[in-house]
Design a protein around this motif. Structure first.
Motif, PDB file in Angstrom:
ATOM      1  N   SER A   1      -0.297  15.366   4.017  1.00  0.00           N
ATOM      2  CA  SER A   1       0.525  15.157   5.201  1.00  0.00           C
ATOM      3  C   SER A   1       1.953  14.791   4.804  1.00  0.00           C
ATOM      4  CB  SER A   1      -0.079  14.031   6.046  1.00  0.00           C
ATOM      5  OG  SER A   1       0.889  13.567   6.942  1.00  0.00           O
ATOM      6  N   PRO A   2       2.919  15.467   5.411  1.00  0.00           N
ATOM      7  CA  PRO A   2       4.300  15.187   5.035  1.00  0.00           C
ATOM      8  C   PRO A   2       4.800  13.846   5.581  1.00  0.00           C
ATOM      9  CG  PRO A   2       4.224  16.785   6.813  1.00  0.00           C
ATOM     10  CD  PRO A   2       2.812  16.516   6.427  1.00  0.00           C
ATOM     11  N   VAL A   3       4.084  13.240   6.529  1.00  0.00           N
ATOM     12  CA  VAL A   3       4.571  11.978   7.083  1.00  0.00           C
ATOM     13  C   VAL A   3       3.732  10.793   6.616  1.00  0.00           C
ATOM     14  CG1 VAL A   3       5.761  12.874   9.101  1.00  0.00           C
ATOM     15  CG2 VAL A   3       3.307  12.451   9.204  1.00  0.00           C
ATOM     16  N   SER A   4       3.001  10.975   5.531  1.00  0.00           N
ATOM     17  CA  SER A   4       2.322   9.825   4.944  1.00  0.00           C
ATOM     18  C   SER A   4       2.431   9.932   3.441  1.00  0.00           C
ATOM     19  CB  SER A   4       0.864   9.772   5.377  1.00  0.00           C
ATOM     20  OG  SER A   4       0.290   8.579   4.906  1.00  0.00           O
ATOM     21  N   GLU A   5       2.047   8.859   2.770  1.00  0.00           N
ATOM     22  CA  GLU A   5       2.133   8.870   1.325  1.00  0.00           C
ATOM     23  C   GLU A   5       0.893   9.552   0.774  1.00  0.00           C
ATOM     24  OE1 GLU A   5       4.711   6.601   3.149  1.00  0.00           O
ATOM     25  OE2 GLU A   5       2.688   5.840   3.091  1.00  0.00           O
ATOM     26  N   PRO A   6       0.986  10.089  -0.460  1.00  0.00           N
ATOM     27  CA  PRO A   6      -0.213  10.652  -1.084  1.00  0.00           C
ATOM     28  C   PRO A   6      -1.295   9.586  -1.235  1.00  0.00           C
ATOM     29  CG  PRO A   6       1.680  10.695  -2.593  1.00  0.00           C
ATOM     30  CD  PRO A   6       2.183  10.256  -1.277  1.00  0.00           C
ATOM     31  N   ALA A   7      -2.565  10.055  -1.291  1.00  0.00           N
ATOM     32  CA  ALA A   7      -3.695   9.119  -1.292  1.00  0.00           C
ATOM     33  C   ALA A   7      -3.621   8.142  -2.461  1.00  0.00           C
ATOM     34  CB  ALA A   7      -5.002   9.897  -1.332  1.00  0.00           C
ATOM     35  N   TRP A   8      -3.249   8.637  -3.650  1.00  0.00           N
ATOM     36  CA  TRP A   8      -3.221   7.739  -4.806  1.00  0.00           C
ATOM     37  C   TRP A   8      -2.229   6.607  -4.582  1.00  0.00           C
ATOM     38  CZ3 TRP A   8       1.375   6.949  -7.270  1.00  0.00           C
ATOM     39  CH2 TRP A   8       2.381   7.919  -7.086  1.00  0.00           C
ATOM     40  N   MET A   9      -1.130   6.930  -3.903  1.00  0.00           N
ATOM     41  CA  MET A   9      -0.109   5.908  -3.685  1.00  0.00           C
ATOM     42  C   MET A   9      -0.576   4.884  -2.661  1.00  0.00           C
ATOM     43  SD  MET A   9       3.862   6.424  -2.873  1.00  0.00           S
ATOM     44  CE  MET A   9       4.943   5.015  -2.940  1.00  0.00           C
ATOM     45  N   ARG A  10      -1.251   5.395  -1.619  1.00  0.00           N
ATOM     46  CA  ARG A  10      -1.765   4.455  -0.615  1.00  0.00           C
ATOM     47  C   ARG A  10      -2.735   3.477  -1.247  1.00  0.00           C
ATOM     48  NH1 ARG A  10      -3.831   8.098   4.160  1.00  0.00           N
ATOM     49  NH2 ARG A  10      -3.830   9.623   2.494  1.00  0.00           N
ATOM     50  N   CYS A  11      -3.648   4.024  -2.076  1.00  0.00           N
ATOM     51  CA  CYS A  11      -4.641   3.158  -2.712  1.00  0.00           C
ATOM     52  C   CYS A  11      -3.973   2.138  -3.629  1.00  0.00           C
ATOM     53  CB  CYS A  11      -5.645   3.994  -3.505  1.00  0.00           C
ATOM     54  SG  CYS A  11      -6.682   4.981  -2.425  1.00  0.00           S
ATOM     55  N   THR A  12      -2.976   2.599  -4.413  1.00  0.00           N
ATOM     56  CA  THR A  12      -2.289   1.672  -5.312  1.00  0.00           C
ATOM     57  C   THR A  12      -1.605   0.569  -4.516  1.00  0.00           C
ATOM     58  OG1 THR A  12      -1.732   3.688  -6.492  1.00  0.00           O
ATOM     59  CG2 THR A  12      -0.836   1.640  -7.360  1.00  0.00           C
ATOM     60  N   LEU A  13      -0.914   0.962  -3.458  1.00  0.00           N
ATOM     61  CA  LEU A  13      -0.191  -0.030  -2.650  1.00  0.00           C
ATOM     62  C   LEU A  13      -1.158  -1.073  -2.093  1.00  0.00           C
ATOM     63  CD1 LEU A  13       2.595   1.533  -0.403  1.00  0.00           C
ATOM     64  CD2 LEU A  13       2.763  -0.424  -1.940  1.00  0.00           C
ATOM     65  N   ILE A  14      -2.264  -0.589  -1.525  1.00  0.00           N
ATOM     66  CA  ILE A  14      -3.238  -1.521  -0.948  1.00  0.00           C
ATOM     67  C   ILE A  14      -3.768  -2.448  -2.037  1.00  0.00           C
ATOM     68  CG2 ILE A  14      -5.519  -1.691   0.129  1.00  0.00           C
ATOM     69  CD1 ILE A  14      -4.910   0.856   1.656  1.00  0.00           C
ATOM     70  N   ALA A  15      -4.078  -1.868  -3.220  1.00  0.00           N
ATOM     71  CA  ALA A  15      -4.623  -2.682  -4.305  1.00  0.00           C
ATOM     72  C   ALA A  15      -3.620  -3.744  -4.752  1.00  0.00           C
ATOM     73  CB  ALA A  15      -5.009  -1.785  -5.478  1.00  0.00           C
ATOM     74  N   VAL A  16      -2.360  -3.338  -4.918  1.00  0.00           N
ATOM     75  CA  VAL A  16      -1.336  -4.286  -5.375  1.00  0.00           C
ATOM     76  C   VAL A  16      -1.184  -5.417  -4.367  1.00  0.00           C
ATOM     77  CG1 VAL A  16       1.144  -4.562  -5.750  1.00  0.00           C
ATOM     78  CG2 VAL A  16      -0.057  -2.635  -6.765  1.00  0.00           C
ATOM     79  N   VAL A  17      -1.102  -5.047  -3.095  1.00  0.00           N
ATOM     80  CA  VAL A  17      -0.893  -6.036  -2.045  1.00  0.00           C
ATOM     81  C   VAL A  17      -2.064  -7.012  -1.978  1.00  0.00           C
ATOM     82  CG1 VAL A  17      -0.964  -6.211   0.459  1.00  0.00           C
ATOM     83  CG2 VAL A  17       0.737  -4.759  -0.613  1.00  0.00           C
ATOM     84  N   LEU A  18      -3.278  -6.477  -2.077  1.00  0.00           N
ATOM     85  CA  LEU A  18      -4.448  -7.351  -2.032  1.00  0.00           C
ATOM     86  C   LEU A  18      -4.478  -8.290  -3.239  1.00  0.00           C
ATOM     87  CD1 LEU A  18      -7.319  -5.066  -0.684  1.00  0.00           C
ATOM     88  CD2 LEU A  18      -6.014  -6.805   0.523  1.00  0.00           C
ATOM     89  N   ALA A  19      -4.124  -7.744  -4.416  1.00  0.00           N
ATOM     90  CA  ALA A  19      -4.121  -8.583  -5.614  1.00  0.00           C
ATOM     91  C   ALA A  19      -3.127  -9.734  -5.454  1.00  0.00           C
ATOM     92  CB  ALA A  19      -3.764  -7.742  -6.831  1.00  0.00           C
ATOM     93  N   MET A  20      -1.940  -9.425  -4.944  1.00  0.00           N
ATOM     94  CA  MET A  20      -0.923 -10.455  -4.746  1.00  0.00           C
ATOM     95  C   MET A  20      -1.414 -11.520  -3.769  1.00  0.00           C
ATOM     96  SD  MET A  20       1.866 -10.035  -6.413  1.00  0.00           S
ATOM     97  CE  MET A  20       2.660  -8.830  -7.416  1.00  0.00           C
ATOM     98  N   LEU A  21      -2.046 -11.080  -2.691  1.00  0.00           N
ATOM     99  CA  LEU A  21      -2.532 -12.031  -1.698  1.00  0.00           C
ATOM    100  C   LEU A  21      -3.586 -12.952  -2.289  1.00  0.00           C
ATOM    101  CD1 LEU A  21      -2.754 -10.077   1.659  1.00  0.00           C
ATOM    102  CD2 LEU A  21      -1.159 -11.858   1.010  1.00  0.00           C
ATOM    103  N   VAL A  22      -4.454 -12.368  -3.140  1.00  0.00           N
ATOM    104  CA  VAL A  22      -5.477 -13.201  -3.771  1.00  0.00           C
ATOM    105  C   VAL A  22      -4.809 -14.250  -4.653  1.00  0.00           C
ATOM    106  CG1 VAL A  22      -7.308 -13.193  -5.492  1.00  0.00           C
ATOM    107  CG2 VAL A  22      -7.330 -11.515  -3.646  1.00  0.00           C
ATOM    108  N   ILE A  23      -3.801 -13.811  -5.440  1.00  0.00           N
ATOM    109  CA  ILE A  23      -3.151 -14.739  -6.367  1.00  0.00           C
ATOM    110  C   ILE A  23      -2.392 -15.833  -5.614  1.00  0.00           C
ATOM    111  CG2 ILE A  23      -1.323 -14.931  -8.084  1.00  0.00           C
ATOM    112  CD1 ILE A  23      -2.140 -12.177  -9.098  1.00  0.00           C
TER     113      ILE A  23
END
Lengths: 280, 294
Positions: free
Chosen positions: B18-40
């Protein structure tokens, strides 16, 4: 028509006198008179004396420490807050609602509680401290520890100001950008980011203002060594405990002056960005 | 709009393209990074509070909370919140009525003034009250001569708490009341309702959720305020020690478990606040301030 100089526009609704009176009375007692007392004391002491009090290494160091770490924490919160707001507004994943609720934890958790909890985790024998110690990274009782506490305290501000704006962006705008041949990254940089700039700056300013003055969560993790990890609000408390009111007033006025200069600068950037990108 | 021309359905493209969303790998990375930060940054401290508090078991925790000093700290915190929060609610309602229902000169400046406590360090706020009401203070010397002490006593703690939490209710109510305008109140007026009746039957039902929301935030901060209260309280054990100040005392005396027990109680109150707040945001989003709209 009433003359333009009238204090208020006429309105049929009652209660202006009462509500305005209650507001001004309480505002005066709680905010205006106390702040006025501080400024008055500053005037009494005199500029040269205030400057003389400020002009020593310990005070300089405390002010520098407070403002630099607050700036770094607010910058981190700007980037991380944008990512978090984006993830919460755009992506659907299990547990999203819980994450959304947890973002406000720093608003609900008293700062002293956060302070002792972070210290316990990041102390050299704590859960995270143990992992970081072999890498030669010490968090508690260093500048890094102060930064961690300030990130915690300022975390919700950027998220909560930016998130509603992201949710209001219309998909058509991004679609147009895509049909005109822009890649996703370019769309984000050239189309979305300018729309978010005012909200980002507001959140940044709020986080910065909060971090600069933060006391409760920092004093536990900081170690509080003079000239090393002693923040400006703590130095005010120390001066007060020494009954050195003039010294405390001088630092407080310096803090207020620097804070307002920074907030003014952020406001000017905001006005500039609004003019440049034409967003309300 | 349904067009007469029926287009063939486009081939189903994979979501990642989809041209109006990020590629799947990027979405997953972003979610993972954000969750990791929240845990820390968020989850870990919260978990630490409760595990440390219960390290010596429930019995020790209960004993800490039952000690006379702890009981007096809990009482002082509750009394302070019980006085400061309603006063700030009255201020919030009065200022929102004046600002939202009337046009007067200097309104923008007034709004800035109401927000001022957000950009003043709590410690500086405490200092202001010491200067004003302390024994050498402008008003304090006169008051103390007449047997009234404000600093190092409960009135000072309440004033400092009010300063720090002053904008909370007003900030929630002003946008809501501006958005609602004054048409409904004016209609009530033409029907002959008195000012109080208009407020009770027209305005209050419109703003009650926003008011409750503001009160909730105000209360959370009021019970947890540390810096401003630390400066004005004098920290007299059993008299002017609030729960957050007691945490500091216990912690500095290396009574870690006791400190964390007190902290866990405050954290539990914070979690209740958070739950109520989230519930209100999901349930009454449209009635809360415009900035909370989802």
């Amino acid at each position: 028509m009433t003359p333009r100089l009238a204090f208020r526009e006429p309105s049929p609704l009652p209660g202006f006198g009462l509500s305005f009176g209650v507001m001004m009375t309480m505002l005066s007692i709680v905010v205006i008179i106390p702040i006025g007392a501080l400024l008055l004391r500053g005037v009494e002491i005199g500029t040269t004396e205030v400057w003389r009090t400020l002009n020593n290494e310990r005070v300089w160091h405390a002010l520098e420490l407070s403002f630099t770490t607050a700036l770094w924490a607010a910058l981190f919160n700007l980037v991380f807050g944008l990512a978090l707001a984006w993830v919460l507004a755009r992506y659907r994943f299990p547990g999203r609602k819980i994450v959304d609720a947890v973002v406000d934890l720093p608003f609900a958790l008293p700062t002293a509680v956060a302070g002792i909890a972070l210290t316990t985790i990041y102390a050299p024998n704590g859960a995270f401290g143990q992992l970081l110690a072999p890498l030669g990274i010490q968090v508690a009782y260093t500048r890094l520890g102060i930064w961690v506490a300030l990130v915690f305290v300022g975390l919700p501000f950027v998220v909560r100001t930016v998130q509603p704006v992201i949710e209001e962006i219309e998909h058509e705008v991004e679609e147009v950008s895509a049909t005109l041949g822009a890649y996703r990254g370019r769309t984000f940089r050239r189309v979305i980011l300018p729309m978010l700039t005012p909200a980002l700056l507001t959140g940044f300013a709020l986080a910065l203002a909060r971090s600069v003055g933060e006391y409760g969560s920092v004093i536990f993790i900081a170690g509080n060594l003079p000239n090393m990890t002693e923040i400006a609000p703590l130095l005010i408390v120390i001066r007060l405990e020494e009954y050195n009111h003039d010294g405390a007033v001088a630092i407080a006025i310096a803090m207020l002056a620097i804070s307002f200069a920074m907030l003014l600068a952020i406001n000017l950037i905001q006005v500039w960005s609004r003019r440049r990108f034409g967003h309300a | 709009m349904a067009d007469a021309l029926v287009l063939p359905a486009p081939p189903a493209a994979p979501a990642s393209a989809s041209p109006v969303s990020e590629p799947a790998w990027m979405r997953c990375t972003l979610i993972a990074v954000v969750l990791a930060m929240l845990v820390i940054f968020l989850f870990a401290p919260l978990v630490a509070v409760f595990t440390e508090a219960l390290r010596e078991g429930w019995r020790a925790a209960a004993a800490t909370l039952a000690s006379p000093d702890a009981v007096s700290a809990i009482r002082l915190t509750l009394i302070t919140a019980a006085i400061a929060v309603p006063l700030n609610a009255v201020f919030g309602i009065a200022s929102a009525w004046a600002i939202a229902k009337f046009d007067f000169r200097g309104k923008a400046f007034l709004i800035t003034l109401i927000d001022l406590p957000f950009s003043v360090s709590p410690v500086v706020a405490g200092l202001c009250f010491v200067l004003l009401f302390g024994s050498q203070g402008l008003v304090g010397s006169w008051l103390i001569a007449h047997g009234v002490s404000i600093v190092f006593a409960m009135p000072g703690i309440i004033l400092a708490t009010m300063f720090v939490t002053f904008p909370f209710v007003a900030r929630e109510l002003v946008p809501v009341m501006i958005e609602q305008g004054r048409a409904e109140e004016e209609a009530a007026l033409t029907l002959g309702a008195s000012g109080w009746r208009i407020f009770r039957t027209v305005t209050l039902p419109n703003i009650r959720w926003a008011l409750l929301y503001g009160v909730l935030l105000c209360n959370a901060r009021a019970m947890g305020e540390f810096g401003a209260v630390a400066v004005v309280s004098g920290k007299i054990r059993g008299e002017t020690t609030t729960m957050p100040l007691m945490i500091e005392m216990l912690y500095n005396e290396y009574l870690t478990v006791a400190a964390f027990t007190m902290a866990a109680l405050l954290a539990a109150l914070g979690l209740v606040t958070l739950t109520l707040k989230s519930f209100m945001e999901w349930r009454y989003a449209d009635l809360l301030a415009a900035s909370h709209r989802r």
